[in-house]
Design a protein around this motif. Structure first.
Motif, PDB file in Angstrom:
ATOM      1  N   LYS A 182      39.214  21.440  54.893  1.00  0.00           N
ATOM      2  CA  LYS A 182      38.150  21.239  53.933  1.00  0.00           C
ATOM      3  C   LYS A 182      39.294  20.151  53.181  1.00  0.00           C
ATOM      4  O   LYS A 182      38.657  19.143  52.499  1.00  0.00           O
ATOM      5  N   ASP A 218      35.472  17.491  48.452  1.00  0.00           N
ATOM      6  CA  ASP A 218      34.385  18.325  48.169  1.00  0.00           C
ATOM      7  C   ASP A 218      34.086  19.411  49.047  1.00  0.00           C
ATOM      8  O   ASP A 218      34.164  19.402  49.895  1.00  0.00           O
ATOM      9  N   THR A 219      34.677  20.714  48.204  1.00  0.00           N
ATOM     10  CA  THR A 219      34.829  21.889  49.186  1.00  0.00           C
ATOM     11  C   THR A 219      33.355  22.516  49.624  1.00  0.00           C
ATOM     12  O   THR A 219      33.284  23.502  50.079  1.00  0.00           O
ATOM     13  N   ARG A 220      32.283  21.830  48.945  1.00  0.00           N
ATOM     14  CA  ARG A 220      30.934  22.560  49.407  1.00  0.00           C
ATOM     15  C   ARG A 220      30.721  22.140  50.948  1.00  0.00           C
ATOM     16  O   ARG A 220      29.908  23.021  51.534  1.00  0.00           O
ATOM     17  N   VAL A 221      31.225  21.144  51.329  1.00  0.00           N
ATOM     18  CA  VAL A 221      30.998  21.025  52.963  1.00  0.00           C
ATOM     19  C   VAL A 221      32.304  20.853  53.555  1.00  0.00           C
ATOM     20  O   VAL A 221      33.586  20.651  52.952  1.00  0.00           O
ATOM     21  N   LEU A 222      32.083  20.803  54.694  1.00  0.00           N
ATOM     22  CA  LEU A 222      33.309  20.387  55.600  1.00  0.00           C
ATOM     23  C   LEU A 222      32.966  19.182  56.272  1.00  0.00           C
ATOM     24  O   LEU A 222      32.251  18.840  57.260  1.00  0.00           O
ATOM     25  N   ALA A 223      33.765  18.054  55.831  1.00  0.00           N
ATOM     26  CA  ALA A 223      33.510  16.774  56.234  1.00  0.00           C
ATOM     27  C   ALA A 223      33.938  16.312  57.608  1.00  0.00           C
ATOM     28  O   ALA A 223      33.381  15.414  58.237  1.00  0.00           O
ATOM     29  N   ALA A 224      34.964  17.141  58.022  1.00  0.00           N
ATOM     30  CA  ALA A 224      35.787  16.576  58.951  1.00  0.00           C
ATOM     31  C   ALA A 224      34.682  16.903  60.336  1.00  0.00           C
ATOM     32  O   ALA A 224      34.126  17.627  60.382  1.00  0.00           O
TER      33      ALA A 224
END
Ligand SMILES: Cc1cc2nc3c(=O)[nH]c(=O)nc-3n(C[C@H](O)[C@H](O)[C@H](O)COP(=O)(O)OP(=O)(O)OC[C@H]3O[C@@H](n4cnc5c(N)ncnc54)[C@H](O)[C@@H]3O)c2cc1C
Ligand code: FES
Ligand code: FES
Lengths: 296, 155
Positions: free
Chosen positions: A48, A4-10
């Protein structure tokens, strides 16, 4: 897992360096667990999409004294966090280093060039990095710093493979220096992408010196045709010390195309790259020769 | 991950945010500050729908960690003008039919504003070059380029 490139999950710890010493101290402490963040146009995409997962992010755009372009008799010195856009707007680059100017002009969108840095373009070590072929033909030197001191590395020794450089985990690239260009020298850069502003399918840079009708020295570098940007000594040798004619340019372009070892990937096929590289090299050679004051 | 305070200016107003380091400027603007102008298109730097101005320069909010914006000045399309007082570029986009679905429009407007600040009278080619990373799926670009070319500068 779909990205999901909407957020940066890392998740990571954010370290904002304000001085070179600070950045180097953190790099020394965290090494391979850390990643340097400059413009983020490569790194954030890779984070991302999960290609890299650093535990520490060391932000270097606020480090004082890494963002400069200095032009004098000794050549051009460029600080590593200098943006692509700043290079493009620098008169000394435009007039003295045509290949670098054309490379930067060809890159990405305005917004990406405002964010992206020359240090990031090199640090990312893509075989397609557009600033690499120009730096190779100018014989650029890179300054690498760590807490232990600094070392100078010719750009030719910097790239080791896709995404791989000779930077040690605790080292930071701080400066790129280019030797002065004489009045009888000329350079050029050409790139083939799918559309304007695209990542290169293939790119080529030429730099040469002229004396009368003869070429006294010549360097040629290709990108996107091998695991790293490469020079093609086979073609260079055909031109150095020779009188430049249309025929010789064609012969050298053929030798250059034969010397590279392109691969097929999702941007282009091997056969296509081979064909087009000959045409591009001939074009680039003509442009550089004419800029050096040569006639054909 | 620990939250931290970040102070920045958005559309001329001082803002204090208490955010995690992995929060993107785009989401902070939209979700925390309610500024919906910047759009999420690709999240990968390819479309420029998320363009904002950072200290007057177009940048992509989908690839910016909000924590790095400490002390910076951000302008979103909301900062350009509003219904009662449209920015001349906004008026020109309306006059030239340069808006269809409107998804690319905030990014187009901000990028065009930065262009005009650098180059008040750009040629068509210069406009196309400067806006080349801002993708539009609707208009075919001609009306957008005309709107920028024929903008009436405030007297
Ligand atoms: C849509 C899009 C289009 C693009 N088009 C092009 C193009 O046409 N041509 C092209 O060549 N590239 C292109 N790129 C890639 C990218 O924009 C450039 O490579 C840019 O120069 C990267 O710089 P940055 O400052 O953003 O790097 P970052 O993402 O901040 O860093 C990149 C890498 O280098 C390392 N690094 C950064 N600075 C240093 C330093 N001083 N010392 C050591 N390591 C360092 C980082 O740790 C990271 O691994 C494109 C990217 C996108 C998203
Ligand atoms: S959403 Fe940022 S470039 Fe597409
Ligand atoms: S108006 Fe729909 S994307 Fe441009």
């Amino acid at each position: 897992m779909a990205t999901d490139t909407r957020v940066l999950a890392a998740e990571f710890q954010y370290l904002e360096a304000h001085s070179l010493d600070e950045a180097l101290a953190w790099l020394g402490q965290y090494g391979t667990r850390a990643r340097v963040l400059a413009g983020g146009t490569d790194l954030l995409v890779k984070m991302k999409t999960g290609q890299v997962q650093p535990e520490y992010i060391i932000y270097i755009k606020k480090v004082a004294g890494l963002d400069y372009i200095q032009a004098d008799e000794a050549g051009l010195r460029i600080g590593a966090t200098t943006t692509l856009r700043k290079l493009e707007g620098c008169a000394a680059v435009k007039t003295g280093y045509s290949a670098l100017y054309e490379a930067v002009r060809s890159m990405a969108a305005t917004a990406i060039r405002n964010m992206g840095t020359i240090g990031g373009n090199l640090g990312n070590a893509s075989p397609a990095a557009d600033t690499a072929p120009p730096l190779l033909v100018y014989g650029a030197t890179l300054k690498l710093a760590s807490q232990a001191g600094t070392r100078l590395v010719p750009v030719e020794e910097f790239f080791l493979g896709p995404g791989k450089t000779c930077l040690a985990p605790e080292e930071l690239l701080t400066e790129i220096s280019l030797p002065p260009q004489g009045s009888e020298s000329g350079s050029s850069f050409l790139k083939l992408g799918r559309v304007a502003a695209d990542i290169a399918k293939i790119n080529v840079a030429v730099s040469l010196q002229r004396s009368g009708r003869n070429c006294t020295a010549c360097r040629i570098a290709f990108g996107s045709v091998a695991p790293t940007p490469i020079r093609v000594p086979e073609a260079e040798a055909l031109l150095a010390g020779q009188e430049i004619t249309e025929d010789l340019i064609e012969t050298a372009a053929q030798a250059g195309a034969a010397a590279i070892k392109p691969i097929s990937d999702n941007r282009s096929t091997r056969e296509y790259r081979l064909k087009v590289s000959r045409v591009m090299l001939a074009e680039a050679l003509r442009a550089a020769w004419q800029r050096a004051g040569g006639v054909l | 991950m620990e939250r931290q305070w970040v102070k920045l200016k958005v559309n001329g107003k001082e803002r204090q945010l208490f955010i995690k380091p992995n929060e993107l400027l785009l989401n902070v603007l939209r979700d925390e500050l309610g500024l919906m102008g910047a759009k999420y298109g690709c999240g990968l730097g390819e479309c420029a729908a998320c363009t904002v101005l950072v200290n007057g320069q177009p940048m992509l909010a989908c690839l910016i960690l909000a924590v790095t914006m400490e002390g910076q000045e951000i302008t979103t399309v909301e900062g350009m003008g509003d219904y009662d007082r449209l920015h001349p570029l906004q008026q020109s986009f309306l006059d030239h039919g340069a808006v269809q679905c409107g998804f690319c429009t905030p990014g187009m407007l901000l990028t065009a504003q930065a262009l005009l600040a650098e180059n008040p009278d750009p040629s068509e080619e210069e406009i196309r070059d400067y806006l080349r990373g801002n993708l539009c799926r609707c208009t075919g670009y001609a009306a957008i380029v005309r709107a920028v070319k024929e903008v009436k500068h405030p007297a």
